[in-house]
Design a protein around this motif. Structure first.
Motif, PDB file in Angstrom:
ATOM      1  N   GLY A   1       0.851  -1.175   0.000  1.00 39.03           N
ATOM      2  CA  GLY A   1       0.000   0.000   0.000  1.00 39.03           C
ATOM      3  C   GLY A   1       0.889   1.228   0.000  1.00 39.03           C
ATOM      4  O   GLY A   1       2.101   1.135   0.153  1.00 39.03           O
ATOM      5  N   LYS A   2       0.275   2.394  -0.142  1.00 42.60           N
ATOM      6  CA  LYS A   2       1.062   3.632  -0.185  1.00 42.60           C
ATOM      7  C   LYS A   2       1.631   4.013   1.174  1.00 42.60           C
ATOM      8  O   LYS A   2       2.567   4.789   1.266  1.00 42.60           O
TER       9      LYS A   2
ATOM     10  N   ARG B   1      10.376   3.095  -5.108  1.00 42.47           N
ATOM     11  CA  ARG B   1       9.223   3.937  -4.804  1.00 42.47           C
ATOM     12  C   ARG B   1       9.357   5.236  -5.566  1.00 42.47           C
ATOM     13  O   ARG B   1      10.255   6.030  -5.296  1.00 42.47           O
TER      14      ARG B   1
ATOM     15  N   GLY C   1       4.872   9.685  -4.651  1.00 42.95           N
ATOM     16  CA  GLY C   1       3.422   9.656  -4.702  1.00 42.95           C
ATOM     17  C   GLY C   1       2.835   8.286  -4.996  1.00 42.95           C
ATOM     18  O   GLY C   1       1.617   8.123  -5.008  1.00 42.95           O
ATOM     19  N   LYS C   2       3.704   7.320  -5.227  1.00 42.75           N
ATOM     20  CA  LYS C   2       3.232   5.968  -5.543  1.00 42.75           C
ATOM     21  C   LYS C   2       3.650   4.988  -4.451  1.00 42.75           C
ATOM     22  O   LYS C   2       4.405   5.318  -3.550  1.00 42.75           O
ATOM     23  N   GLU C   3       3.139   3.771  -4.559  1.00 44.70           N
ATOM     24  CA  GLU C   3       3.527   2.755  -3.600  1.00 44.70           C
ATOM     25  C   GLU C   3       4.867   2.133  -3.996  1.00 44.70           C
ATOM     26  O   GLU C   3       5.331   2.272  -5.123  1.00 44.70           O
ATOM     27  N   ILE C   4       5.483   1.446  -3.049  1.00 45.63           N
ATOM     28  CA  ILE C   4       6.722   0.714  -3.315  1.00 45.63           C
ATOM     29  C   ILE C   4       6.397  -0.430  -4.279  1.00 45.63           C
ATOM     30  O   ILE C   4       5.443  -1.192  -4.063  1.00 45.63           O
TER      31      ILE C   4
END
Lengths: 111, 115
Positions: A102-103, B37, B40-43
């Motif tokens: 998830g973020k 990463r 602004g985005k997920e890993i």
């Protein structure tokens, strides 16, 4: 639709509060669920690891997985200022497979 | 025991240049992963080594990215030529063995900025 959804926050709570962090997911193949904690300028650190549905407790931390709802949670009891960090959920269909993150939710625990 | 070490911690390069990131896993860890990463985005997963072999490279974005793990020890990730969209934090992680309860240890990451 993203595979893993997590509210980025920020979430601010007073010291001693119970914190609830959540993620939803869309891929029913996910079987392994993790929570990571990440401090600023550091890499993620594994907090909790659960397999399939159910609860797991470790000290002040409790992880819950509800596969029927595709919903996972992390509860932090008696939160401390040192718990202030970003909390990331992650999941995979099998061990050793790529993790889907998830973020992350940014948590601030104020004294 | 030393953790996962990554260097450099920061790299600023111009578009079109080449950059090489290095990761030293925990000694004895056969599994080595690269993640990225973007702001602004997920890993996102890039690839997985088991010793010196690429187990899964399905996350590599394109052929400008080349990962190697010589002798099953340290790993390098080369970006050539770098593009603006390659900017982000590149994490390396290692684990002793896969299986239920596999614990990944992450490095602090390399912050790459492509100008």
């Amino acid at each position: 639709q993203k595979e893993v959804e997590q509210d980025p926050g920020p979430l601010s709570v007073p010291e001693g509060a119970i914190v609830s962090l959540n993620c939803t997911y869309s891929n029913s193949a996910f079987q392994y669920f993790m929570w990571y904690r990440q401090y600023s300028r550091k890499g993620p650190e594994l907090l909790m690891y659960t397999y399939s549905s159910g609860n797991k407790e470790d000290g002040r931390f409790t992880a819950q997985v509800d596969k029927s709802s595709k919903y996972i949670s992390l509860f932090i009891r008696d939160s401390q200022p040192s718990d202030s960090a970003t909390y990331l959920c992650a999941m995979s269909p099998r061990p050793g497979y790529a993790l889907n993150f998830g973020k992350g939710t940014s948590l601030l625990v104020t004294p | 025991e030393a953790g996962v070490t990554q260097f450099p911690s920061h790299s600023v390069i111009e578009k079109g240049q080449t950059v090489t990131l290095r990761c030293d896993p925990i000694s004895g860890h056969d599994n080595l992963y690269w993640y990225r990463r973007v702001m602004g985005k997920e890993i996102k997963f890039l690839l997985h080594f088991v010793k010196e072999s690429k187990q899964d490279e399905s996350g590599m974005p394109n052929n400008r990215f080349l990962a190697e793990r010589t002798g099953g020890t340290y790993s390098t990730l080369k970006v050539q030529p770098a593009e603006l969209e390659d900017s982000g934090v590149y994490f390396c992680a290692s684990s002793l063995q896969t299986g239920i309860g596999e614990k990944l240890f992450f490095g602090s990451g390399t912050q790459l900025s492509v100008l």
